[in-house]
Write a protein that holds these residues in place. Structure first.
Motif: not given
Length: 358
Positions: A317-328
């Motif tokens: 969860x930490x890895x996925x949300x961090x990557x998704x948020x960085x892209x936006x």
């Protein structure tokens, strides 16, 4: 034969949960728009899950869990004490684990969904065990202005914690029916207030509003959806926080954002997800969209890092949300357990979960 054994095991677990679950009288709530035919309902009907699908999920949980759902090494925790809390600036936040958050607002302390027990379970000899100890014990906590509850599942409503908190907490604010459960446990009824969706209350200078979620409730065999679930809007003057509780993604986030946003900080569930139960627990992509719908500034992903409640790797969860948020270009705060976060000037924090598996 495997299916027979599974059915027998599930039966034993259900009876155990029912036997040890603290029971209480189940009132009706005919005045609530969410209450129909003896149960609370989501705005959309929950998709039906067939018996075969349900048994297969339980079989996987019990006998075929993938690797990595539990950390191989201890999770880092910053131990807290009363002096540290008192020295922290107003509008500070401390993650204590899972969805348990300690908030310092107007010089007073608030707790969300306090779970301090070793296991998120009706019994303490089986069930999901903690990855880490709480950063502070209930005995060491300062007086609590209020406990904010989202629903009555074991990983959000801990009977032992509630009873220990009862003497040092001024108010318990809960969705409909959850307050009745607290009173049945022995919490002073004068301290308990329960709200329906879109209802608000004033407490210690804050305005708290129960807002919709898409989830379910129940602690035993006979109380399925007999109490309500909710997200919460916490307003301290012009400073606004959103606490999701547990929820699937739905259009209610947009309605909440339009009515109460923008939010300085959103605390949104990001963990224990799976496509098979996406109706009640969001995927990380949906967490991010919910944050955007709410018109949030900083996102704090919660419902992760403490209990093994799904089939994904614990740190995913930490890895996925961090990557998704960085892209936006969405700022995300990921403090380690016990680490202070200044909600007026948040920082991203370190990627502490990466060090656990080194």
């Amino acid at each position: 034969m495997k299916r027979l054994l599974l059915v027998l095991l599930l039966g034993i677990l259900a009876v155990t949960a029912y036997t040890f679950c603290k029971s209480w009288s189940l009132p009706d709530f005919p005045d609530s728009p969410q209450y129909r035919e003896g149960k609370f309902r989501n705005a959309l009907p929950k998709p039906a899950m067939g018996l075969r699908d349900g048994l297969e999920i339980w079989w996987t949980f019990l006998f075929n869990k993938p690797k990595g759902t539990v950390p191989n090494h201890p999770i880092p925790v910053q131990t807290l004490d009363r002096a540290t809390l008192d020295a922290a600036p107003d509008r500070s936040l401390f993650r204590l684990g899972h969805s348990t958050i300690l908030l310092k607002l107007r010089g007073q302390y608030w707790l969300t969904d306090p779970v301090f027990s070793e296991r998120a379970s009706p019994v303490q000899w089986m069930g999901p065990a903690r990855f880490h100890a709480p950063p502070i014990s209930i005995d060491e906590l300062p007086p609590i202005a209020g406990v904010i509850l989202s629903h009555n599942h074991y990983d959000h409503l801990d009977h032992a914690a509630v009873m220990k908190l009862a003497g040092k907490t001024a108010r318990f604010i809960a969705p409909l029916g959850v307050g009745d459960q607290l009173i049945a446990w022995g919490v002073d009824a004068a301290k308990v207030e329960q709200l329906d969706w879109w209802q608000s209350t004033e407490a210690a200078g804050l305005r708290l509003t129960a807002t919709p979620g898409q989830h379910f409730s129940g602690r035993g065999l006979g109380d399925s959806d007999r109490s309500l679930w909710a997200s919460w809007v916490i307003q301290d003057g012009d400073f606004r926080i959103f606490f999701s509780g547990d929820t699937g993604y739905f259009d209610g986030f947009k309605a909440i954002g339009e009515k109460y946003g923008p939010f300085d900080l959103t605390m949104i569930e990001t963990g224990a997800y799976d496509q098979r139960w996406a109706f009640v627990h969001m995927q990380p992509e949906q967490t991010l969209q919910a944050h955007l719908d709410l018109r949030g500034k900083w996102l704090l992903p919660i419902h992760n890092g403490t209990f093994d409640l799904a089939l994904h790797e614990w740190q995913q969860p930490f890895e996925r949300i961090s990557a998704l948020a960085a892209a936006k270009n969405v700022p995300v705060a990921t403090p380690m357990m016990g680490e202070a976060l200044d909600m007026q000037a948040p920082t991203a924090g370190t990627r502490w979960w990466e060090r656990v598996e080194l």
